[in-house]
Design a protein around this motif. Structure first.
Motif, PDB file in Angstrom:
ATOM      1  N   ASP A  14      -1.209  30.992  10.863  1.00  0.00           N
ATOM      2  CA  ASP A  14      -1.201  29.707   9.925  1.00  0.00           C
ATOM      3  C   ASP A  14       0.279  29.032   9.628  1.00  0.00           C
ATOM      4  O   ASP A  14       1.056  29.845   9.559  1.00  0.00           O
ATOM      5  N   LEU A  15       0.212  27.801   9.829  1.00  0.00           N
ATOM      6  CA  LEU A  15       1.525  27.093   9.747  1.00  0.00           C
ATOM      7  C   LEU A  15       1.429  26.132   8.611  1.00  0.00           C
ATOM      8  O   LEU A  15       0.323  25.781   8.173  1.00  0.00           O
ATOM      9  N   PHE A  16       2.513  25.867   8.000  1.00  0.00           N
ATOM     10  CA  PHE A  16       2.431  25.062   6.782  1.00  0.00           C
ATOM     11  C   PHE A  16       2.151  23.428   7.374  1.00  0.00           C
ATOM     12  O   PHE A  16       2.807  23.217   8.593  1.00  0.00           O
ATOM     13  N   VAL A  17       1.553  22.664   6.606  1.00  0.00           N
ATOM     14  CA  VAL A  17       1.302  21.183   7.068  1.00  0.00           C
ATOM     15  C   VAL A  17       2.582  20.447   7.460  1.00  0.00           C
ATOM     16  O   VAL A  17       2.567  19.887   8.772  1.00  0.00           O
ATOM     17  N   HIS A  18       3.591  20.897   6.832  1.00  0.00           N
ATOM     18  CA  HIS A  18       4.839  20.098   7.330  1.00  0.00           C
ATOM     19  C   HIS A  18       5.468  20.630   8.645  1.00  0.00           C
ATOM     20  O   HIS A  18       6.373  19.737   9.350  1.00  0.00           O
ATOM     21  N   GLU A  19       4.971  21.752   9.164  1.00  0.00           N
ATOM     22  CA  GLU A  19       5.510  22.133  10.534  1.00  0.00           C
ATOM     23  C   GLU A  19       4.691  21.489  11.528  1.00  0.00           C
ATOM     24  O   GLU A  19       5.122  21.346  12.712  1.00  0.00           O
ATOM     25  N   ILE A  20       3.441  20.780  11.328  1.00  0.00           N
ATOM     26  CA  ILE A  20       2.984  20.152  12.158  1.00  0.00           C
ATOM     27  C   ILE A  20       2.757  18.700  12.058  1.00  0.00           C
ATOM     28  O   ILE A  20       3.007  18.013  13.020  1.00  0.00           O
ATOM     29  N   PHE A  21       2.688  18.232  10.768  1.00  0.00           N
ATOM     30  CA  PHE A  21       2.765  16.585  10.496  1.00  0.00           C
ATOM     31  C   PHE A  21       4.178  16.738   9.894  1.00  0.00           C
ATOM     32  O   PHE A  21       4.637  17.041   8.677  1.00  0.00           O
ATOM     33  N   THR A  22       5.261  16.333  10.547  1.00  0.00           N
ATOM     34  CA  THR A  22       6.607  16.592  10.228  1.00  0.00           C
ATOM     35  C   THR A  22       7.174  15.756   9.207  1.00  0.00           C
ATOM     36  O   THR A  22       6.309  14.600   8.829  1.00  0.00           O
ATOM     37  N   GLU A  23       8.193  15.706   8.397  1.00  0.00           N
ATOM     38  CA  GLU A  23       8.667  14.688   7.845  1.00  0.00           C
ATOM     39  C   GLU A  23       9.095  13.413   8.319  1.00  0.00           C
ATOM     40  O   GLU A  23       8.537  12.295   7.753  1.00  0.00           O
ATOM     41  N   THR A  24       9.363  13.498   9.737  1.00  0.00           N
ATOM     42  CA  THR A  24       9.726  12.237  10.199  1.00  0.00           C
ATOM     43  C   THR A  24       8.272  11.668  10.751  1.00  0.00           C
ATOM     44  O   THR A  24       8.291  10.244  10.276  1.00  0.00           O
ATOM     45  N   ASP A  31       6.136   4.209   6.332  1.00  0.00           N
ATOM     46  CA  ASP A  31       6.737   2.755   6.632  1.00  0.00           C
ATOM     47  C   ASP A  31       5.645   1.909   7.332  1.00  0.00           C
ATOM     48  O   ASP A  31       5.383   0.753   6.641  1.00  0.00           O
ATOM     49  N   GLU A  32       4.817   2.388   7.903  1.00  0.00           N
ATOM     50  CA  GLU A  32       3.588   1.360   8.289  1.00  0.00           C
ATOM     51  C   GLU A  32       2.848   1.141   7.298  1.00  0.00           C
ATOM     52  O   GLU A  32       2.355  -0.190   7.215  1.00  0.00           O
ATOM     53  N   MET A  33       2.361   2.074   6.361  1.00  0.00           N
ATOM     54  CA  MET A  33       1.798   1.591   5.252  1.00  0.00           C
ATOM     55  C   MET A  33       2.370   0.341   4.376  1.00  0.00           C
ATOM     56  O   MET A  33       1.716  -0.262   3.700  1.00  0.00           O
ATOM     57  N   ASN A  34       3.605   0.654   4.142  1.00  0.00           N
ATOM     58  CA  ASN A  34       4.476  -0.270   3.547  1.00  0.00           C
ATOM     59  C   ASN A  34       4.398  -1.608   4.172  1.00  0.00           C
ATOM     60  O   ASN A  34       4.393  -2.579   3.480  1.00  0.00           O
ATOM     61  N   CYS A  35       4.406  -1.512   5.587  1.00  0.00           N
ATOM     62  CA  CYS A  35       4.073  -2.902   6.084  1.00  0.00           C
ATOM     63  C   CYS A  35       2.812  -3.399   6.045  1.00  0.00           C
ATOM     64  O   CYS A  35       2.912  -4.769   6.124  1.00  0.00           O
ATOM     65  N   ASN A  36       2.090  -2.777   5.669  1.00  0.00           N
ATOM     66  CA  ASN A  36       0.573  -3.128   5.279  1.00  0.00           C
ATOM     67  C   ASN A  36       0.278  -3.306   3.916  1.00  0.00           C
ATOM     68  O   ASN A  36      -0.831  -3.793   3.544  1.00  0.00           O
ATOM     69  N   GLU A  37       1.451  -3.431   3.153  1.00  0.00           N
ATOM     70  CA  GLU A  37       1.336  -3.811   1.878  1.00  0.00           C
ATOM     71  C   GLU A  37       0.624  -2.825   0.797  1.00  0.00           C
ATOM     72  O   GLU A  37      -0.182  -3.212  -0.050  1.00  0.00           O
ATOM     73  N   ILE A  38       0.526  -1.325   1.211  1.00  0.00           N
ATOM     74  CA  ILE A  38      -0.348  -0.648   0.814  1.00  0.00           C
ATOM     75  C   ILE A  38       0.610  -0.044  -0.514  1.00  0.00           C
ATOM     76  O   ILE A  38       1.712   0.136  -0.455  1.00  0.00           O
ATOM     77  N   SER A  39      -0.089  -0.018  -1.770  1.00  0.00           N
ATOM     78  CA  SER A  39       0.735   0.270  -2.930  1.00  0.00           C
ATOM     79  C   SER A  39       0.688   1.620  -3.255  1.00  0.00           C
ATOM     80  O   SER A  39       0.096   2.552  -2.732  1.00  0.00           O
ATOM     81  N   ASN A  40       1.399   2.223  -4.113  1.00  0.00           N
ATOM     82  CA  ASN A  40       1.581   3.533  -4.633  1.00  0.00           C
ATOM     83  C   ASN A  40       2.187   4.451  -3.802  1.00  0.00           C
ATOM     84  O   ASN A  40       1.947   5.726  -3.766  1.00  0.00           O
ATOM     85  N   LEU A  41       2.973   3.887  -2.921  1.00  0.00           N
ATOM     86  CA  LEU A  41       3.704   4.945  -1.917  1.00  0.00           C
ATOM     87  C   LEU A  41       4.636   5.954  -2.363  1.00  0.00           C
ATOM     88  O   LEU A  41       4.756   7.068  -1.891  1.00  0.00           O
ATOM     89  N   ASP A  42       5.247   5.809  -3.647  1.00  0.00           N
ATOM     90  CA  ASP A  42       6.066   6.259  -4.151  1.00  0.00           C
ATOM     91  C   ASP A  42       5.206   7.831  -4.822  1.00  0.00           C
ATOM     92  O   ASP A  42       5.772   8.945  -4.795  1.00  0.00           O
ATOM     93  N   LYS A  43       3.940   7.400  -5.199  1.00  0.00           N
ATOM     94  CA  LYS A  43       3.257   8.581  -5.713  1.00  0.00           C
ATOM     95  C   LYS A  43       2.718   9.406  -4.509  1.00  0.00           C
ATOM     96  O   LYS A  43       2.687  10.703  -4.447  1.00  0.00           O
ATOM     97  N   LEU A  44       2.320   8.776  -3.552  1.00  0.00           N
ATOM     98  CA  LEU A  44       2.183   9.429  -2.233  1.00  0.00           C
ATOM     99  C   LEU A  44       3.089  10.302  -1.669  1.00  0.00           C
ATOM    100  O   LEU A  44       2.816  11.558  -1.440  1.00  0.00           O
ATOM    101  N   ARG A  45       4.335   9.715  -1.573  1.00  0.00           N
ATOM    102  CA  ARG A  45       5.485  10.737  -1.241  1.00  0.00           C
ATOM    103  C   ARG A  45       5.411  11.733  -2.260  1.00  0.00           C
ATOM    104  O   ARG A  45       5.983  13.020  -1.897  1.00  0.00           O
ATOM    105  N   GLU A  46       5.488  11.689  -3.478  1.00  0.00           N
ATOM    106  CA  GLU A  46       5.706  12.673  -4.536  1.00  0.00           C
ATOM    107  C   GLU A  46       4.546  13.580  -4.068  1.00  0.00           C
ATOM    108  O   GLU A  46       4.891  14.662  -4.356  1.00  0.00           O
ATOM    109  N   PHE A  47       3.513  13.334  -4.129  1.00  0.00           N
ATOM    110  CA  PHE A  47       2.188  14.341  -3.713  1.00  0.00           C
ATOM    111  C   PHE A  47       2.675  15.206  -2.443  1.00  0.00           C
ATOM    112  O   PHE A  47       2.339  16.257  -2.188  1.00  0.00           O
ATOM    113  N   TRP A  48       3.041  14.347  -1.242  1.00  0.00           N
ATOM    114  CA  TRP A  48       3.455  15.156  -0.240  1.00  0.00           C
ATOM    115  C   TRP A  48       4.461  15.995  -0.420  1.00  0.00           C
ATOM    116  O   TRP A  48       4.369  17.434   0.198  1.00  0.00           O
TER     117      TRP A  48
END
Length: 96
Positions: A14-24, A31-48
């Motif tokens: 078993d691998l950690f999620v960040h080893e499969i879906f990297t920080e990059t 960035d794509e979500m921000n371009c589409n004006e999706i809100s609360n991305l700061d909360k998303l990053r915190e949760f991530w």
């Protein structure tokens, strides 16, 4: 299919999620979500950073009943429960 079952049941693989879906990859998604004006991305990053990236991919995501209940992974499960083989036969995935 046996190899898939081993991969899913062998906790040492078993691998950690960040080893499969990297920080990059996560940053590109944000960035794509921000371009589409999706809100609360700061909360998303915190949760991530605090939670999701630190989960084990199989034990902490695929086998997490709460994630399945929220239907975050139920669609892939329904789509991948059988494999159509080249010879026309069907192979089902192993179940626990």
């Amino acid at each position: 299919m046996v190899a898939v079952k081993i991969c899913i049941t062998d906790k040492s693989k078993d691998l950690f999620v960040h080893e499969i879906f990297t920080e990059t990859m996560f940053s590109e998604l944000v960035d794509e979500m921000n371009c589409n004006e999706i809100s609360n991305l700061d909360k998303l990053r915190e949760f991530w950073e605090r939670d999701f990236s630190k989960k084990l991919a199989i034990a902490g995501f695929l086998k997490d009943k709460a994630i399945g209940t929220k239907r975050l992974s139920s669609m892939p499960d329904r789509i991948t429960n059988t494999i159509n083989l080249a010879d026309g036969t069907v192979c089902t995935r192993p179940t626990a």
